[in-house]
Write a protein that holds these residues in place. Structure first.
Motif, PDB file in Angstrom:
ATOM      1  N   SER A   1       5.590  -1.795   8.511  1.00 26.78           N
ATOM      2  CA  SER A   1       5.841  -3.223   8.694  1.00 26.78           C
ATOM      3  C   SER A   1       6.831  -3.736   7.646  1.00 26.78           C
ATOM      4  O   SER A   1       6.845  -3.267   6.505  1.00 26.78           O
TER       5      SER A   1
ATOM      6  N   ASN B   1       4.590   2.369   5.020  1.00 19.15           N
ATOM      7  CA  ASN B   1       4.174   1.150   5.694  1.00 19.15           C
ATOM      8  C   ASN B   1       5.254   0.821   6.720  1.00 19.15           C
ATOM      9  O   ASN B   1       6.406   0.564   6.368  1.00 19.15           O
TER      10      ASN B   1
ATOM     11  N   GLU C   1       4.065  -7.077   6.298  1.00 10.84           N
ATOM     12  CA  GLU C   1       2.613  -7.028   6.180  1.00 10.84           C
ATOM     13  C   GLU C   1       2.178  -5.836   5.343  1.00 10.84           C
ATOM     14  O   GLU C   1       2.755  -4.749   5.440  1.00 10.84           O
ATOM     15  N   GLN C   2       1.168  -6.040   4.509  1.00 13.64           N
ATOM     16  CA  GLN C   2       0.634  -4.933   3.728  1.00 13.64           C
ATOM     17  C   GLN C   2      -0.111  -3.945   4.623  1.00 13.64           C
ATOM     18  O   GLN C   2      -0.640  -4.309   5.674  1.00 13.64           O
ATOM     19  N   LEU C   3      -0.137  -2.698   4.185  1.00 16.15           N
ATOM     20  CA  LEU C   3      -0.882  -1.634   4.865  1.00 16.15           C
ATOM     21  C   LEU C   3      -2.090  -1.272   4.010  1.00 16.15           C
ATOM     22  O   LEU C   3      -1.951  -0.980   2.822  1.00 16.15           O
TER      23      LEU C   3
ATOM     24  N   PRO D   1       5.003  -3.806   2.098  1.00 18.13           N
ATOM     25  CA  PRO D   1       5.886  -3.681   3.257  1.00 18.13           C
ATOM     26  C   PRO D   1       7.077  -2.768   2.992  1.00 18.13           C
ATOM     27  O   PRO D   1       7.682  -2.810   1.912  1.00 18.13           O
TER      28      PRO D   1
ATOM     29  N   GLY E   1      -2.653  -3.129   9.256  1.00 20.83           N
ATOM     30  CA  GLY E   1      -1.231  -2.863   9.187  1.00 20.83           C
ATOM     31  C   GLY E   1      -0.817  -1.683  10.041  1.00 20.83           C
ATOM     32  O   GLY E   1      -1.544  -1.236  10.928  1.00 20.83           O
TER      33      GLY E   1
END
Length: 241
Positions: A109, A107, A112-114, A51, A72
């Motif tokens: 977000s 990323n 949240e992971q991408l 993130p 993501g």
């Protein structure tokens, strides 16, 4: 028919903390002389980005770069257009680096992971004018049939994104026990098949999630889904360099 199999756990791996990167071909500090490219396909990186993290501004030239977000929010900015642009799962991004481009990718977000694939294809023309494009592709349009994502500027397909190479990137979602025959553009082309998820049999070889197979010296090949499966096909001229 010529085949080369790359199992998921045979890929290069780099743990940068904020970035978990798996390389199908030699990239950065991972060097495998037997896995430098597959025809005009030079890079296929399977990245997970933490993130709010990402790649700061950096240059590229004379490369066709395709990014496919899987999960993501990807945010992109380059010196052709200074605004941040969001690229979401279901969308595909292409960039012709040509004479040179500077860009950043992060990323978008905060929690949240991408997850994404980044693909580099060697162009058939050098020093073209840099360009950028992105497009949404509906998942239902690849259920049991090939959905073309990217093709050559010379290709008549008006629905796909375009790059400066006689290549074709496509996806298909197959249900368990469903079969499919892939037809190549020519016997001078090869196809690198990345199994995004699922389990398939391709010409007698079993592939599981994130396994890949390169197929060339043929005009077609057969595959059968052993479970519900999502596949990415990268068809390129089998050039040497």
């Amino acid at each position: 028919m010529k085949k080369v199999i790359h199992k998921a756990d045979s890929r290069g791996f780099a743990d940068h903390g904020w970035l978990q990167a798996k390389h199908s071909f030699s990239f950065a500090s991972w060097n495998n002389p037997e896995r430098v490219h597959f025809g005009a396909l030079r890079v296929l990186n399977d990245d997970v980005i933490g993130p709010k993290m990402g790649f700061g501004t950096h240059p590229h030239d004379n490369m066709e770069i395709i990014t496919i977000p899987l999960k993501g929010v990807l945010k992109h900015r380059d010196n052709m257009k200074d605004d941040w642009q969001a690229v979401l799962p279901g969308e595909v991004q292409v960039m012709s680096a040509g004479t040179g481009v500077q860009h950043s990718e992060i990323n978008g977000s905060v929690d949240e992971q991408l997850s994404l694939f980044q693909i580099w294809v060697i162009p058939q023309e050098r020093n073209v004018e840099p360009r950028y494009d992105q497009k949404t592709f509906k998942a239902e349009d690849r259920e049991g049939k090939l959905q073309t994502l990217v093709s050559s500027f010379d290709d008549s397909d008006s629905e796909s994104l375009k790059i400066h190479q006689d290549a074709k990137l496509s996806r298909i979602d197959l249900s368990k026990d469903e079969t499919f025959i892939y037809h190549l553009k020519s016997t001078n082309h090869g196809v690198y098949v990345m199994l995004i998820s699922g389990k398939v049999e391709i010409e007698g070889d079993i592939l599981e999630s994130r396994d890949a197979i390169g197929i060339s010296v043929t005009d077609s090949f057969n595959l059968t889904a052993k479970t519900d499966s999502d596949l990415l096909f990268i068809e390129v001229p089998m050039i040497n360099f």
